[in-house]
Structures are given as C-alpha cells and as structure tokens.
Design a protein around this motif. Structure first.
Motif, mmCIF file in Angstrom:
data_model
loop_
_atom_site.group_PDB
_atom_site.id
_atom_site.type_symbol
_atom_site.label_atom_id
_atom_site.label_comp_id
_atom_site.label_asym_id
_atom_site.label_seq_id
_atom_site.Cartn_x
_atom_site.Cartn_y
_atom_site.Cartn_z
ATOM 1 N N ASP A 1 8.821 -6.711 8.701
ATOM 2 C CA ASP A 1 8.190 -5.392 8.576
ATOM 3 C C ASP A 1 8.553 -4.539 9.787
ATOM 4 O O ASP A 1 8.244 -4.893 10.920
ATOM 5 N N GLN A 2 9.214 -3.424 9.541
ATOM 6 C CA GLN A 2 9.636 -2.504 10.602
ATOM 7 C C GLN A 2 8.724 -1.280 10.704
ATOM 8 O O GLN A 2 9.036 -0.333 11.417
ATOM 9 N N SER A 3 7.600 -1.270 9.973
ATOM 10 C CA SER A 3 6.784 -0.061 9.901
ATOM 11 C C SER A 3 5.978 0.215 11.157
ATOM 12 O O SER A 3 5.531 1.332 11.373
ATOM 13 N N TYR A 4 5.761 -0.787 12.006
ATOM 14 C CA TYR A 4 4.938 -0.571 13.191
ATOM 15 C C TYR A 4 5.543 -1.304 14.369
ATOM 16 O O TYR A 4 5.741 -2.512 14.318
ATOM 17 N N ASP A 5 5.860 -0.570 15.412
ATOM 18 C CA ASP A 5 6.407 -1.160 16.625
ATOM 19 C C ASP A 5 5.597 -0.631 17.804
ATOM 20 O O ASP A 5 5.801 0.493 18.247
ATOM 21 N N PRO A 6 4.626 -1.417 18.281
ATOM 22 C CA PRO A 6 3.762 -0.935 19.362
ATOM 23 C C PRO A 6 4.539 -0.677 20.657
ATOM 24 O O PRO A 6 5.656 -1.163 20.835
ATOM 25 N N ARG A 7 3.926 0.058 21.535
ATOM 26 C CA ARG A 7 4.548 0.376 22.827
ATOM 27 C C ARG A 7 4.780 -0.910 23.621
ATOM 28 O O ARG A 7 4.009 -1.851 23.537
ATOM 29 N N THR A 8 5.844 -0.900 24.392
ATOM 30 C CA THR A 8 6.169 -2.067 25.216
ATOM 31 C C THR A 8 5.441 -1.992 26.546
ATOM 32 O O THR A 8 4.892 -0.952 26.911
ATOM 33 N N CYS A 9 5.457 -3.098 27.271
ATOM 34 C CA CYS A 9 4.854 -3.128 28.599
ATOM 35 C C CYS A 9 5.558 -2.127 29.523
ATOM 36 O O CYS A 9 4.914 -1.486 30.344
ATOM 37 N N ASP A 10 6.876 -1.995 29.391
ATOM 38 C CA ASP A 10 7.610 -1.039 30.225
ATOM 39 C C ASP A 10 7.180 0.389 29.935
ATOM 40 O O ASP A 10 7.148 1.228 30.834
ATOM 41 N N GLU A 11 6.860 0.683 28.674
ATOM 42 C CA GLU A 11 6.456 2.047 28.303
ATOM 43 C C GLU A 11 5.008 2.339 28.688
ATOM 44 O O GLU A 11 4.674 3.462 29.042
ATOM 45 N N ASP A 12 4.148 1.336 28.580
ATOM 46 C CA ASP A 12 2.718 1.547 28.836
ATOM 47 C C ASP A 12 2.098 0.231 29.279
ATOM 48 O O ASP A 12 1.686 -0.573 28.464
ATOM 49 N N ILE A 13 2.034 0.037 30.584
ATOM 50 C CA ILE A 13 1.571 -1.229 31.143
ATOM 51 C C ILE A 13 0.124 -1.523 30.748
ATOM 52 O O ILE A 13 -0.254 -2.673 30.574
ATOM 53 N N LYS A 14 -0.687 -0.498 30.558
ATOM 54 C CA LYS A 14 -2.100 -0.712 30.251
ATOM 55 C C LYS A 14 -2.320 -1.060 28.783
ATOM 56 O O LYS A 14 -3.042 -1.987 28.452
ATOM 57 N N ASP B 1 0.861 -1.178 0.000
ATOM 58 C CA ASP B 1 0.000 0.000 0.000
ATOM 59 C C ASP B 1 0.901 1.233 0.000
ATOM 60 O O ASP B 1 1.786 1.349 0.852
ATOM 61 N N GLU B 2 0.674 2.158 -0.926
ATOM 62 C CA GLU B 2 1.559 3.316 -1.029
ATOM 63 C C GLU B 2 1.409 4.291 0.136
ATOM 64 O O GLU B 2 2.249 5.157 0.326
ATOM 65 N N TYR B 3 0.357 4.166 0.943
ATOM 66 C CA TYR B 3 0.157 5.090 2.048
ATOM 67 C C TYR B 3 0.549 4.513 3.402
ATOM 68 O O TYR B 3 1.039 5.223 4.251
ATOM 69 N N SER B 4 0.326 3.250 3.603
ATOM 70 C CA SER B 4 0.620 2.666 4.914
ATOM 71 C C SER B 4 1.252 1.285 4.765
ATOM 72 O O SER B 4 0.973 0.392 5.548
ATOM 73 N N GLY B 5 2.072 1.133 3.764
ATOM 74 C CA GLY B 5 2.676 -0.166 3.500
ATOM 75 C C GLY B 5 3.836 -0.470 4.421
ATOM 76 O O GLY B 5 4.158 0.294 5.329
ATOM 77 N N PRO B 6 4.501 -1.582 4.169
ATOM 78 C CA PRO B 6 5.560 -2.051 5.057
ATOM 79 C C PRO B 6 6.874 -1.292 4.880
ATOM 80 O O PRO B 6 7.050 -0.507 3.952
ATOM 81 N N ALA B 7 7.778 -1.578 5.783
ATOM 82 C CA ALA B 7 9.144 -1.066 5.736
ATOM 83 C C ALA B 7 10.071 -2.222 6.070
ATOM 84 O O ALA B 7 9.745 -3.060 6.913
ATOM 85 N N VAL B 8 11.197 -2.295 5.400
ATOM 86 C CA VAL B 8 12.180 -3.350 5.668
ATOM 87 C C VAL B 8 13.557 -2.717 5.822
ATOM 88 O O VAL B 8 13.799 -1.604 5.359
ATOM 89 N N ASP B 9 14.452 -3.442 6.478
ATOM 90 C CA ASP B 9 15.830 -2.970 6.597
ATOM 91 C C ASP B 9 16.609 -3.362 5.354
ATOM 92 O O ASP B 9 16.491 -4.497 4.868
ATOM 93 N N ALA B 10 17.384 -2.417 4.834
ATOM 94 C CA ALA B 10 18.296 -2.655 3.711
ATOM 95 C C ALA B 10 19.714 -2.533 4.263
ATOM 96 O O ALA B 10 20.019 -1.592 4.999
ATOM 97 N N THR C 1 16.401 1.586 7.371
ATOM 98 C CA THR C 1 15.054 1.133 7.049
ATOM 99 C C THR C 1 14.542 1.890 5.837
ATOM 100 O O THR C 1 14.699 3.107 5.748
ATOM 101 N N ILE C 2 13.950 1.153 4.890
ATOM 102 C CA ILE C 2 13.321 1.784 3.728
ATOM 103 C C ILE C 2 11.821 1.528 3.817
ATOM 104 O O ILE C 2 11.383 0.452 4.193
ATOM 105 N N TYR C 3 11.053 2.550 3.486
ATOM 106 C CA TYR C 3 9.601 2.521 3.627
ATOM 107 C C TYR C 3 8.936 2.495 2.260
ATOM 108 O O TYR C 3 9.266 3.312 1.395
ATOM 109 N N SER C 4 7.996 1.598 2.080
ATOM 110 C CA SER C 4 7.268 1.552 0.808
ATOM 111 C C SER C 4 6.498 2.849 0.586
ATOM 112 O O SER C 4 6.308 3.278 -0.550
ATOM 113 N N SER C 5 6.093 3.507 1.659
ATOM 114 C CA SER C 5 5.339 4.763 1.530
ATOM 115 C C SER C 5 6.204 5.905 0.994
ATOM 116 O O SER C 5 5.677 6.934 0.589
#
Length: 176
Positions: A146-159, A86-95, A109-113
């Motif tokens: 895919d490196q495009s999305y890395d959610p918050r960790t438990c240490d950063e946001d327990i909830k 997807d050109e707007y929210s596609g994946p990213a990979v390491d080169a 990291t290179i982004y398809s977007s």
C-alpha cells in the motif's frame, strides 16, 4: 567540577527533554517495508506486512495510442479492479509494465480512490503507462504494498516522524 545540585538535577532535565520531543533522535525510528511479490492479482499489504482484506487486480491490458497523445505511438492501457477497498480512503498500489523477464519498463501508482464504484462493491478504473519500447511489454503487474500513506521520517520531523514506511516505489529496470 559541577556542584552536586547540578549533577543531581541532570537526569530529571534529560527526562523532560526526551518527553518534550526536544531530544536528538532518541526514540524516533524509521522502518521500510519489504517489497511484496508482484502479480496480476495481489492481496494489498499495509506497511506492517499485514493484509487488510483488499485485493487489487489487472483485469486486462493492451497497447494503443493514448487518445490525447496519438502522435506519441502506442502506450500501455490497462484496466484494474480493487475489491474490499474504501472508495474514499482506500489503498494505492504500484502498477508496472514488465517484459518477459519481469523487468519493469514503466511504473506508476494507482489509487483505489480514483476508481469508480460498481454495484457489486468493487472499484474499477483504467490507466496508461508510457514505456520507451512498447513491443517489449509482456504484461502489467501490481506490487501489493500500500503506497497511499507514507508518514514523515525522523529526518523530516524528529518529534512526530518515524514508524513504518512503504517500500520505495518500483521504477524502470527493477526486477519484479
């Protein structure tokens, strides 16, 4: 000793705390995906290891001075392509530029977007990798995670944190 009424209400209080997100780390877990096998052409993998139908490919590469920094000497200039992204929210990979033993000399990291849409639906782009010893470069490889999305960790946001995360980005000296 606690009165019986206090002890009887304790399980209910604990349940309310757990459901409200005010508990300690109960229920919040982080997992890190295993790094996929690098290649010139890869199937992009999400954090669950599933392949969402997108491929990324290094089309070509060469050593040449960057036009904005010619005094820095040769850098790795490479062209890439994403198919099924997807050109707007596609994946990213390491080169990564690698030597003959597939040791990373430099990565990003290179982004398809950030790529340009083509009439055939592919997304194409180019990028530069600065490496310390350009003469050692034997190729450019992509890591499928895919490196495009890395959610918050438990240490950063327990909830709201936790869940699967992409592997740590590749760096200089990593065996690919």
């Amino acid at each position: 000793m606690f009165p019986a009424r206090v002890l009887a209400g304790a399980p209910l209080a604990l349940l309310i705390l757990a459901l409200s997100g005010c508990s300690s780390s109960w229920g919040c877990t982080d997992t890190t995906a295993k790094r996929g096998k690098a290649g010139v052409r890869v199937q992009v993998e999400n954090t669950y290891g599933q392949r969402p139908g997108t491929t990324a490919e290094v089309v070509d590469w060469r050593l040449e001075p960057h036009p904005q920094e010619p005094s820095e000497g040769d850098q790795v200039h490479f062209n890439y392509r994403f198919d099924g992204a997807d050109e707007y929210s596609g994946p990213a990979v390491d080169a990564c530029a690698v030597d003959r033993k597939r040791l990373a000399l430099g990565c990003q990291t290179i982004y398809s977007s950030e790529a340009w849409p083509q009439p055939n639906g592919a997304l194409t782009g180019d990028n530069w990798l600065a490496v310390e010893h350009p003469a050692q470069v034997a190729g450019v490889l992509l890591i499928p995670n895919d490196q495009s999305y890395d959610p918050r960790t438990c240490d950063e946001d327990i909830k709201d944190g936790g869940g699967p995360h992409p592997p740590k980005p590749a760096g200089k000296g990593d065996q690919l």
